[in-house]
Design an enzyme around this catalytic site. Structure first.
Site, short mmCIF file in Angstrom:
data_model
loop_
_atom_site.label_atom_id
_atom_site.label_comp_id
_atom_site.label_asym_id
_atom_site.label_seq_id
_atom_site.Cartn_x
_atom_site.Cartn_y
_atom_site.Cartn_z
CB ALA A 92 -0.93 0.01 1.22
CE LYS A 93 5.32 0.69 -3.73
NZ LYS A 93 4.40 -0.43 -4.05
NE ARG A 94 -3.05 3.61 2.11
CZ ARG A 94 -3.40 3.11 0.92
NH1 ARG A 94 -2.49 2.99 -0.03
NH2 ARG A 94 -4.63 2.71 0.67
#
Length: 276
Positions: A92-94
């Site tokens: 998700a690369k949050r």
């Protein structure tokens, strides 16, 4: 899933393969389009064909978000098909301010029950630590990515005269935020020449390595330079496996592609990991 459990699965399956479920509705075999949920049916067959050959699955969340509410339904149902002993990664690369990160952590760890989530570290420790507060879950921090633009910032030299790159400072600082049983780092397979520098800074942590297969990264190089005595690698292949065929035999061809990688991994485990 603990670090010990993950290593047990690697030894059991003689594999450190992660299959990326980057499922694009525009690339699905035509015969699936008449099913109730084509994305779910595709994922289900991929999982059934490869579950004994891999130790992790990594859905890239963007492929599901782009479909709106039905994409989230497909993702949740996909997770139900993944065997419990297989590590799950929400790619998700949050990464945001603390209270927002708390909600992202709740979404992926509590609501969807992923084992791990990818996080961008460039907003600093307070944006990452909420993810580390979830017991038994993992944070996978972006360190040195495989895309061409990685050189724009990650490969900048520090101005303190140390000759270190920015990505090395990120590794050094962020490795203090959690233990090797909580933190992994993303290191792209196309960055093989730097993996020894990564290992000098984080010798015990697992590395998630994308870029093998369609992006041209070398599994041999990554394994030789990146393995530690607990393997310490999860090597991801997405397109090279799930899109090995666009016909009715897509699951069979996906298995063949995964098996080819697994057999090569078995050789490197025997060569570099003493426990084998």
């Amino acid at each position: 899933m603990t670090r010990e459990h993950l290593f047990e699965q690697i030894l059991l399956k003689k594999s450190y393969l992660c299959v990326g479920l980057d499922t694009d509705p525009k690339k699905l075999p035509q015969h699936l389009l008449d099913t109730e949920d084509p994305v779910l049916e595709f994922n289900r067959q991929i999982i059934e064909a490869t579950a004994d050959l891999c130790v992790a699955y990594k859905p890239n969340i963007a492929f599901y978000e782009a479909q709106g509410p039905k994409g989230w339904v497909s993702l949740e149902k996909t997770l139900q098909y993944i065997p419990k002993e297989i590590f799950t990664i929400a790619d998700a690369k949050r990464g945001d301010i603390g209270n927002t990160s708390e909600l992202y952590a709740r979404a992926f760890f509590e609501t969807m029950n992923f084992d791990s989530v990818t996080v961008a570290p460039y907003m600093g420790s307070d944006s990452v630590k909420p993810f580390l507060m979830q017991g038994g879950k993992w944070v996978i921090l972006l360190a040195l990515t495989s895309n061409p633009g990685s050189k724009d910032f990650q490969m900048l030299r520090l101005s303190d005269g140390s000759e270190e790159y920015l990505f090395e400072q990120v590794l050094r600082e962020s490795s203090e935020w959690g233990t090797p049983g909580q933190l992994m780092f993303v290191v792209g397979a196309t960055q093989g020449e730097y993996i020894q520098r990564v290992r000098q800074i984080v010798p015990e942590h697992f590395l998630l390595v994308p870029g093998v297969g369609a992006q041209g990264g070398s599994l041999e190089e990554i394994s030789r330079l990146g393995m530690n005595q607990r393997c310490g690698l999860l090597v991801n292949s997405s397109r090279g496996i799930i899109y090995a065929s666009s016909g009715r035999d897509f699951a069979e061809k996906a298995r063949e592609a995964a098996l080819e990688i697994q057999k090569e991994m078995e050789q490197y485990l025997e060569q570099y990991v003493q426990h084998m």
